[in-house]
Scaffold this active site. Structure first.
Site, PDB file in Angstrom:
ATOM      1  CG  ASP A  73     -58.899  16.053   9.267  1.00 59.98           C
ATOM      2  OD1 ASP A  73     -58.040  15.563  10.032  1.00 59.98           O
ATOM      3  OD2 ASP A  73     -59.727  15.369   8.661  1.00 59.98           O
ATOM      4  CB  CYS A  76     -57.618  14.987   6.108  1.00 59.12           C
ATOM      5  SG  CYS A  76     -59.140  14.179   5.578  1.00 59.12           S
ATOM      6  CG  PHE A 137     -66.292   8.006   2.728  1.00 64.54           C
ATOM      7  CD1 PHE A 137     -65.635   6.980   2.069  1.00 64.54           C
ATOM      8  CD2 PHE A 137     -66.208   9.295   2.203  1.00 64.54           C
ATOM      9  CE1 PHE A 137     -64.910   7.226   0.899  1.00 64.54           C
ATOM     10  CE2 PHE A 137     -65.468   9.542   1.042  1.00 64.54           C
ATOM     11  CZ  PHE A 137     -64.827   8.503   0.390  1.00 64.54           C
ATOM     12  CD  GLU A 139     -68.056   4.714  -1.376  1.00 70.13           C
ATOM     13  OE1 GLU A 139     -68.970   5.475  -1.000  1.00 70.13           O
ATOM     14  OE2 GLU A 139     -67.371   4.932  -2.393  1.00 70.13           O
ATOM     15  CG  HIS A 233     -57.096  15.168   0.753  1.00 63.96           C
ATOM     16  ND1 HIS A 233     -57.665  13.939   0.518  1.00 63.96           N
ATOM     17  CD2 HIS A 233     -57.792  15.708   1.774  1.00 63.96           C
ATOM     18  CE1 HIS A 233     -58.673  13.746   1.355  1.00 63.96           C
ATOM     19  NE2 HIS A 233     -58.769  14.812   2.132  1.00 63.96           N
ATOM     20  CG  ASN A 234     -56.948  18.766   4.314  1.00 58.98           C
ATOM     21  OD1 ASN A 234     -57.091  19.234   3.192  1.00 58.98           O
ATOM     22  ND2 ASN A 234     -57.950  18.591   5.135  1.00 58.98           N
ATOM     23  CG  HIS A 285     -59.523  15.701  -2.178  1.00 66.10           C
ATOM     24  ND1 HIS A 285     -60.033  16.878  -2.681  1.00 66.10           N
ATOM     25  CD2 HIS A 285     -60.158  15.501  -1.010  1.00 66.10           C
ATOM     26  CE1 HIS A 285     -60.916  17.352  -1.844  1.00 66.10           C
ATOM     27  NE2 HIS A 285     -61.026  16.557  -0.827  1.00 66.10           N
ATOM     28  N   GLY A 288     -65.511  17.247  -5.108  1.00 66.50           N
ATOM     29  CA  GLY A 288     -65.621  18.631  -4.639  1.00 66.50           C
ATOM     30  C   GLY A 288     -67.060  19.005  -4.382  1.00 66.50           C
TER      31      GLY A 288
END
Length: 370
Positions: A73, A76, A137, A139, A233-234, A285, A288
């Site tokens: 991903d 992401c 998600f 939110e 974060h990826n 991020h 976890g």
DNA sequence: ATGTCC
């Protein structure tokens, strides 16, 4: 016989306290990666947990590109928006129904227009404006407490946190090169150039995806959304001292980053100072994972009462997740306490709490399934 | 993570 010395493993810096919930297997992975050829520095954060090709919740600086440290991903991340919708005007049931537009994705014409002229254009509009599965998600949150560092946020403000990535595109880039990446791609090689270009496209695509989801959600809620920060974060970042890989570790945006909680813990907006160089410009991020997906099926009984309990949060919010497997795998109890993660980060001078946010509607999917 | 391996 060559005379080159056997390279020592990279220095590993762990930014978590003794009380943190960290699996031994995740620490083993952190140390394994530190021994890979060309690895210069490794940082582990308090949301660290085991992953498929290496730990999640870490940053890795190397003299070459290791696509497996980014994973499928690519790009992401999480984007936080402030909504100009008064809390008293929000009706949760109605809002939850309205958010079902998130299943539709962006219409093809609009999607093409959003990509036009950007790096992401070469990947095409397929899947744009969709959340995807797993931990993704959208939110709706309400601000609880704010510090003076919170940018324009006040208690009671409504926010939107969007967590998604490059959908099938990053995965296509990754699986398309599988088997060739194990030893990494050296700078200047055709493989490195090709990966860097496709990675850049996927990262841009993911960012546009988050923006379009926020736009769709805010339109559905009859309000506008103002971006507070969008922290990936990826991803891979080219630095003067090498290639920085972040896997489940956020790159702050305008010195801010969201820290995603769960259905059982608050989320936070973090103010991220310069911090120690050993943290590699990165921060946690999210909470976890505490238990992996398979383990969750053994921990939660698949009965109506348990499933219904997971569709509400301890903060009075609700979870829209019609897929039962996903609901179980993403239960609040699958995650660590985001507050504990934040306290560890604060203890190491990596972050300060700018605001806490309680979940009101966690939209995952309104489509049924197992 | 994935228009996903039955």
């Amino acid at each position: 016989m060559g005379n080159s010395p056997i390279a020592a493993p990279a220095r590993v810096c762990e930014f978590y306290s003794g009380g943190a919930w960290i699996e031994g297997r995740a620490v083993d992975q952190l140390n394994e990666v530190a021994g890979w050829p060309g690895m210069g520095a490794v940082a582990g954060f308090p949301d660290l947990h085991p992953g498929r090709h290496g730990p999640v919740g870490g940053a890795f600086l190397a003299d070459r590109i290791y696509p497996q440290l980014i994973g499928p991903d690519i790009g992401c991340g999480m984007a936080l928006y402030r909504l100009d919708l008064p809390r008293r005007k929000l009706k949760l049931d109605k809002a939850a129904r309205r958010l079902e537009v998130l299943e539709d994705g962006t219409a093809a014409e609009e999607a093409r227009a959003a990509l036009a002229g950007t790096e992401a254009e070469l990947l095409g509009p397929q899947g744009l404006g969709t959340l995807g599965g797993g931990n993704h998600f959208c939110e709706l949150q309400v601000v609880q407490e704010v510090a003076d560092t919170a940018p324009g946020l006040a208690p009671g403000d409504l926010c939107l946190l969007v967590h998604t990535g490059s959908r099938g595109h990053g995965a296509g880039v990754f699986t398309g090169i599988e088997d060739s990446w194990k030893a990494g791609f050296l700078p200047g090689s055709e493989a490195a150039d090709s990966y860097a270009a496709l990675h850049g496209a996927a990262q841009a695509w993911a960012r546009i995806n988050r923006a379009l989801l926020a736009q769709a959600a805010s339109e559905a809620l009859r309000c506008s959304a103002e971006l507070i920060c969008d922290a990936p974060h990826n991803h891979l970042e080219a630095r003067p001292d090498g290639w920085l890989h972040r896997k489940g570790a956020a790159a702050p945006d305008r010195r801010l980053a969201p820290l995603a909680g769960s259905r059982e813990s608050l989320s936070y907006l973090m103010a991220v100072p310069e911090g120690p160089a050993e943290a590699l410009g990165s921060v946690s991020h999210g909470a976890g994972r505490r238990y992996d997906r398979a383990a969750m099926h053994g921990r939660i009984r698949r009965v109506k009462s348990e499933l219904e309990a997971m569709r509400q949060t301890r903060f009075g919010g609700r979870v829209i997740c019609a897929a039962r497997d996903l609901l179980i795998e993403e239960a609040g109890s699958a995650y660590k306490d985001a507050g504990a993660v934040l306290r560890d980060l604060e203890g190491f001078g990596l972050a300060r709490e700018a605001a806490s946010l309680a979940p009101l509607i966690t939209f995952k999917t309104s489509k049924g399934g197992r």
